[in-house]
Design an enzyme around this catalytic site. Structure first.
Site, PDB file in Angstrom:
ATOM      1  N   ASN A   1     -10.067  -0.975  -2.533  1.00 22.79           N
ATOM      2  CA  ASN A   1      -8.664  -0.720  -2.184  1.00 22.79           C
ATOM      3  C   ASN A   1      -7.802  -1.247  -3.332  1.00 22.79           C
ATOM      4  O   ASN A   1      -7.778  -2.448  -3.583  1.00 22.79           O
ATOM      5  CB  ASN A   1      -8.367  -1.444  -0.865  1.00 22.79           C
TER       6      ASN A   1
ATOM      7  N   HIS B   1      -4.155   6.836   1.328  1.00 24.68           N
ATOM      8  CA  HIS B   1      -4.311   5.531   0.678  1.00 24.68           C
ATOM      9  C   HIS B   1      -5.713   5.030   0.985  1.00 24.68           C
ATOM     10  O   HIS B   1      -6.162   5.089   2.130  1.00 24.68           O
ATOM     11  CB  HIS B   1      -3.244   4.561   1.214  1.00 24.68           C
TER      12      HIS B   1
ATOM     13  N   CYS C   1       0.805  -1.232   0.000  1.00 23.64           N
ATOM     14  CA  CYS C   1       0.000   0.000   0.000  1.00 23.64           C
ATOM     15  C   CYS C   1       0.832   1.273   0.000  1.00 23.64           C
ATOM     16  O   CYS C   1       0.396   2.312  -0.488  1.00 23.64           O
ATOM     17  CB  CYS C   1      -0.933   0.003   1.203  1.00 23.64           C
TER      18      CYS C   1
HETATM   19  N1  COA Z   1     -19.346 -10.191   4.856  1.00 24.56           N
HETATM   20  C1  COA Z   1     -20.033 -10.533   5.953  1.00 24.56           C
HETATM   21  N2  COA Z   1     -19.432 -10.864   7.111  1.00 24.56           N
HETATM   22  C2  COA Z   1     -18.093 -10.816   7.162  1.00 24.56           C
HETATM   23  C3  COA Z   1     -17.302 -10.465   6.033  1.00 24.56           C
HETATM   24  C4  COA Z   1     -17.994 -10.151   4.852  1.00 24.56           C
HETATM   25  N3  COA Z   1     -17.348  -9.782   3.732  1.00 24.56           N
HETATM   26  N4  COA Z   1     -16.020 -10.509   6.388  1.00 24.56           N
HETATM   27  C5  COA Z   1     -15.962 -10.883   7.678  1.00 24.56           C
HETATM   28  N5  COA Z   1     -17.217 -11.078   8.143  1.00 24.56           N
HETATM   29  C6  COA Z   1     -17.633 -11.489   9.485  1.00 24.56           C
HETATM   30  C7  COA Z   1     -16.575 -12.286  10.212  1.00 24.56           C
HETATM   31  O1  COA Z   1     -16.623 -13.641   9.852  1.00 24.56           O
HETATM   32  C8  COA Z   1     -16.972 -12.054  11.648  1.00 24.56           C
HETATM   33  O2  COA Z   1     -18.023 -12.916  11.968  1.00 24.56           O
HETATM   34  P1  COA Z   1     -18.115 -13.571  13.432  1.00 24.56           P
HETATM   35  O3  COA Z   1     -18.214 -12.410  14.383  1.00 24.56           O
HETATM   36  O4  COA Z   1     -19.336 -14.404  13.349  1.00 24.56           O
HETATM   37  O5  COA Z   1     -16.844 -14.356  13.604  1.00 24.56           O
HETATM   38  C9  COA Z   1     -17.527 -10.633  11.648  1.00 24.56           C
HETATM   39  O6  COA Z   1     -17.843 -10.326  10.267  1.00 24.56           O
HETATM   40  C10 COA Z   1     -16.552  -9.613  12.178  1.00 24.56           C
HETATM   41  O7  COA Z   1     -15.279  -9.843  11.577  1.00 24.56           O
HETATM   42  P2  COA Z   1     -14.077  -8.869  11.783  1.00 24.56           P
HETATM   43  O8  COA Z   1     -12.924  -9.330  10.946  1.00 24.56           O
HETATM   44  O9  COA Z   1     -13.841  -8.657  13.261  1.00 24.56           O
HETATM   45  O10 COA Z   1     -14.734  -7.577  11.165  1.00 24.56           O
HETATM   46  P3  COA Z   1     -14.323  -6.071  11.282  1.00 24.56           P
HETATM   47  O11 COA Z   1     -15.431  -5.338  11.890  1.00 24.56           O
HETATM   48  O12 COA Z   1     -12.975  -5.884  11.862  1.00 24.56           O
HETATM   49  O13 COA Z   1     -14.257  -5.679   9.754  1.00 24.56           O
HETATM   50  C11 COA Z   1     -12.592  -5.339   8.086  1.00 24.56           C
HETATM   51  C12 COA Z   1     -13.389  -6.344   8.896  1.00 24.56           C
HETATM   52  C13 COA Z   1     -11.635  -6.103   7.205  1.00 24.56           C
HETATM   53  C14 COA Z   1     -13.553  -4.537   7.227  1.00 24.56           C
HETATM   54  C15 COA Z   1     -11.855  -4.390   9.043  1.00 24.56           C
HETATM   55  O14 COA Z   1     -11.184  -5.122  10.022  1.00 24.56           O
HETATM   56  C16 COA Z   1     -10.866  -3.525   8.335  1.00 24.56           C
HETATM   57  O15 COA Z   1     -11.231  -2.751   7.479  1.00 24.56           O
HETATM   58  N6  COA Z   1      -9.589  -3.581   8.724  1.00 24.56           N
HETATM   59  C17 COA Z   1      -8.570  -2.840   8.049  1.00 24.56           C
HETATM   60  C18 COA Z   1      -8.253  -3.564   6.811  1.00 24.56           C
HETATM   61  C19 COA Z   1      -7.493  -2.756   5.843  1.00 24.56           C
HETATM   62  O16 COA Z   1      -7.582  -1.563   5.804  1.00 24.56           O
HETATM   63  N7  COA Z   1      -6.756  -3.454   5.025  1.00 24.56           N
HETATM   64  C20 COA Z   1      -6.008  -2.883   4.028  1.00 24.56           C
HETATM   65  C21 COA Z   1      -4.750  -2.436   4.605  1.00 24.56           C
HETATM   66  S1  COA Z   1      -3.927  -1.490   3.533  1.00 24.56           S
END
Ligand code: COA
Length: 347
Positions: free
Chosen positions: A304, A274, A114
């Protein structure tokens, strides 16, 4: 010493729009979940037979070169940032050199995910300030759509990423108060594995899993059927851990660039973060006390795009007239590594 200016900028995104609802065909997710957690409504996926990371980069580069008022023959150095190269090796830089029929100039690939575009910008800035090169082509391009786990298993990652490319032509300028003021690069490898694609790679034995294999078996461990079965050829991400670190490091590195040049957050005309996640960008905006018109986001439409996201957002902001000559522009990125970076420039 001259400063480095953006002499031309271009972007390219594939025509194929893939909405959140289109993902429902492949995995258990919802439009609401994706938009609420990430801000993303749709992303672009490359044409599967005609477009690669390099071809998209070339399309963006053609526009940047034309806008700089030069030709491909004038480019004297190529820097290409991507995590999704056409080949494991060689890099995409040489493929651009070939596709654009450039002279036998240097071509450097950057693998900083990134923050790759900003690392490239910093490298280019040093070459230009020392007088080594006069027309550097810097490209950030990604074709994520060829390497995502499109099943429910991979949904936390696959819904986030999209394809596209951005490019700039960088030149020296003697105009006072114009160009790149400073760049700031950081890394912390402590959590390298929480946002990573483990295979293909040479670490296999390092994890202890293959300790009993003989040499011939180990020689095939770069990429094995077992790795594919274990989904290790797809990116892995601990989303919440990435989120936590990003919301600390983004504001920190932006402030660092402001302090280095005697500016306050209120002086920024446009922050281009970003496009990792709209929630991260909103948190950063709030933390720095920036108004809506000081921050540009387009993750809603492109997802992204990793190394391409900063130049695509910069290009769109400029095309929409949101960045004008003399504006103070801050670019910032955070991602896998972790690596993070910022650049402050007078447009
Ligand atoms: N659709 C529906 N449910 C989803 C899912 C999707 N696409 N992806 C994950 N889930 C579920 C998980 O399985 C989990 O279920 P559970 O509670 O039954 O186990 C629940 O949603 C929460 O998962 P979690 O990973 O804790 O979600 P979150 O609220 O942290 O959101 C992201 C996930 C990835 C959106 C978030 O963590 C994020 O944006 N992080 C930063 C990532 C980023 O910026 N990456 C690029 C870096 S450059």
């Amino acid at each position: 010493m001259p400063r480095t200016k953006v002499a031309g900028i271009g972007m390219y995104v594939p025509e194929n729009i893939f909405t959140n609802n289109d993902l429902l065909k492949y995995m258990e997710t919802t439009d609401e979940w994706i938009e609420e957690r990430t801000g993303i409504r749709e992303r672009r996926y490359a044409n599967r037979t005609t477009e690669t990371t390099t071809t998209m980069g070339v399309e963006a580069a053609k526009i940047a070169i034309e806008r700089a008022g030069i030709t491909a023959a004038d480019i004297d150095f190529i820097i290409f940032a991507t995590l999704s190269p056409d080949y494991y090796f060689p890099g995409c830089g040489v493929l651009v050199q070939r596709a654009m029929k450039m002279k036998e100039i240097g071509a450097l690939d950057i693998r900083n995910q990134c923050s790759g575009f900003l690392y490239g910008l910093s490298v280019a800035d040093q070459f230009i300030k020392t007088g080594m090169y006069k027309n550097i082509l810097l490209i950030g391009s990604e074709k994520h759509s060829f390497g995502l786990d499109m099943t429910t298993r991979g949904r936390n990652i696959s819904v986030i990423f999209g394809d596209g490319a951005g490019a700039v032509v960088l030149q020296p300028t003697e105009e006072s108060g114009r160009g790149i003021l400073s760049t700031h690069l950081h890394s912390d490898g402590e959590s390298a594995e929480i946002l990573a694609m483990y295979n293909p790679g040479t670490h296999a034995n390092h994890w202890g899993k293959y300790a009993d294999f003989d040499d011939a078996e180990i020689a095939q461990m770069f990429m094995s059927n077992k790795m594919v079965d274990d989904a290790q050829n797809f990116p892995f991400m601990d989303g919440p851990a990435v989120f936590k670190k990003a919301i600390v490091k983004f504001p920190e590195v932006i402030k660092e660039s402001l302090e280095a040049n005697g500016y306050l957050a209120s002086d920024i005309n446009m922050l281009i973060p970003h496009q990792a996640n709209l929630r991260i960008a909103q948190f950063v905006q709030q933390k720095l006390g920036l108004k809506d018109e000081q921050v540009f986001n387009n993750i809603q439409r492109y997802g992204n795009t990793t190394a391409a996201s900063v130049p695509i957002a910069l290009c769109e902001a400029w095309q929409e007239g949101k960045i004008k000559e003399g504006d103070l522009v801050c670019l910032a990125a955070f991602g896998s590594g972790f690596t993070w970076a910022s650049a402050l420039l007078k447009w």
